[in-house]
Write an enzyme that holds these catalytic residues in place. Structure first.
Site, PDB file in Angstrom:
ATOM      1  N   LEU A 106       0.879  -1.162   0.000  1.00 25.90           N
ATOM      2  CA  LEU A 106       0.000   0.000   0.000  1.00 25.90           C
ATOM      3  C   LEU A 106       0.919   1.215   0.000  1.00 25.90           C
ATOM      4  CD1 LEU A 106      -2.892  -0.668   2.560  1.00 25.90           C
ATOM      5  CD2 LEU A 106      -3.104  -0.414   0.087  1.00 25.90           C
ATOM      6  N   ASP A 107       0.641   2.207  -0.871  1.00 24.42           N
ATOM      7  CA  ASP A 107       1.539   3.353  -0.930  1.00 24.42           C
ATOM      8  C   ASP A 107       1.381   4.245   0.296  1.00 24.42           C
ATOM      9  OD1 ASP A 107      -0.526   5.315  -1.377  1.00 24.42           O
ATOM     10  OD2 ASP A 107      -0.603   4.718  -3.480  1.00 24.42           O
ATOM     11  N   LYS A 108       2.249   5.228   0.398  1.00 25.92           N
ATOM     12  CA  LYS A 108       2.333   6.074   1.594  1.00 25.92           C
ATOM     13  C   LYS A 108       1.029   6.801   1.882  1.00 25.92           C
ATOM     14  CE  LYS A 108       5.710   9.124   3.780  1.00 25.92           C
ATOM     15  NZ  LYS A 108       7.025   9.802   3.604  1.00 25.92           N
ATOM     16  N   SER A 110      -1.997   5.764   1.191  1.00 27.68           N
ATOM     17  CA  SER A 110      -3.123   4.832   1.315  1.00 27.68           C
ATOM     18  C   SER A 110      -3.063   4.154   2.675  1.00 27.68           C
ATOM     19  CB  SER A 110      -3.083   3.780   0.201  1.00 27.68           C
ATOM     20  OG  SER A 110      -3.121   4.396  -1.075  1.00 27.68           O
TER      21      SER A 110
END
Length: 246
Positions: A106-108, A110
């Site tokens: 999961l990106d930063k 999200s």
């Protein structure tokens, strides 16, 4: 550990032991951090029953490692990386005694469900797009959506394979399920995991994601798990998850 006359490849052995993913194991071998019976390992070496394997001088044993799978509610601002030097790594915020790695990034910007495990084979299986394992997200965008947006998102969108590499080519996303839940909110169920896929799919239609949370991976739901908290899977959850991966 696999018991056969041919042994098991060293990178797979380390993955099954929960020490390193196969890719990280290959890198550790190149750095001279892995030994088999005291001898520096090389990529392609196989571990036979009775062999002694060490990683940075510490013994590694598949039989002695308890398989662990955690559900973790990743907060905003943290990144899915195993690099201990990164102050924003999820693993610097989780107080857990064993070495784990994440299953699906999961990106930063999200938040939501990330599975953490020391079972490399299980992690590899879940992350392979060809296995069509479901991941569900709740999303809010910056303006109202309509039926055309929903249908377009569901139908498949050509995206650059690597958004950071112009020469990586394009790939059409798999058809997916999208359910509108509000004026500018929806749920989406994907069976693949391209880099920043939901955000880029929305950008294709001129929308910007302002909130993204993963709420389910396969049979594991986020439920009421608090932000930054984790829990072990129940026995039934783990059994169902492993059955789905067979």
């Amino acid at each position: 550990m696999e018991k056969n006359i041919d042994g098991i490849r060293i990178n797979k052995y380390l993955s099954q032991a929960g020490v390193l993913s196969r890719r990280k194991a290959d890198e550790a071998i190149e750095r001279g951090e892995i030994r088999i019976n005291g001898i520096l390992a090389t990529n392609g070496d196989r571990v036979m029953p009775g062999d002694e394997v060490t990683y940075k001088g510490s013994p590694v044993s598949v039989e002695e490692v308890e398989r662990v799978i955690l559900a973790y509610n990743k907060p905003l601002g943290l990144v899915c990386t195993s690099k201990e030097a990164d102050k924003d790594s999820i693993f610097r915020k989780i107080d857990y005694p064993d070495m784990l790695y994440y299953v699906g990034r999961l990106d930063k910007n999200s938040q939501g469900l990330v599975l953490l495990t020391n079972d490399g084979e299980l992690a590899n299986h879940i992350q392979k797009a060809r296995n069509n394992h479901e991941k569900e997200y709740v999303v809010r965008v910056n303006r109202s959506i309509d039926e055309n947006f929903v249908k377009g998102m569901m139908s498949g969108i050509p995206l650059q394979i690597d958004p950071n590499d112009e020469d990586s080519g394009t790939r059409v996303t798999k058809k997916c399920e999208v359910i509108q839940t509000g004026k500018n909110t929806f749920r989406i169920i994907l069976t693949e995991g391209m880099n920043r896929q939901v955000r880029r799919m929305c950008e294709y239609f001129g929308y910007r994601v302002v909130f993204l949370k993963r709420v389910r991976v396969m049979n594991i739901g986020l439920g009421n798990l608090g932000v930054g908290e984790y829990r072990k899977l129940t026995k039934n959850e783990e059994k169902t998850l492993r059955d789905l991966c067979k």
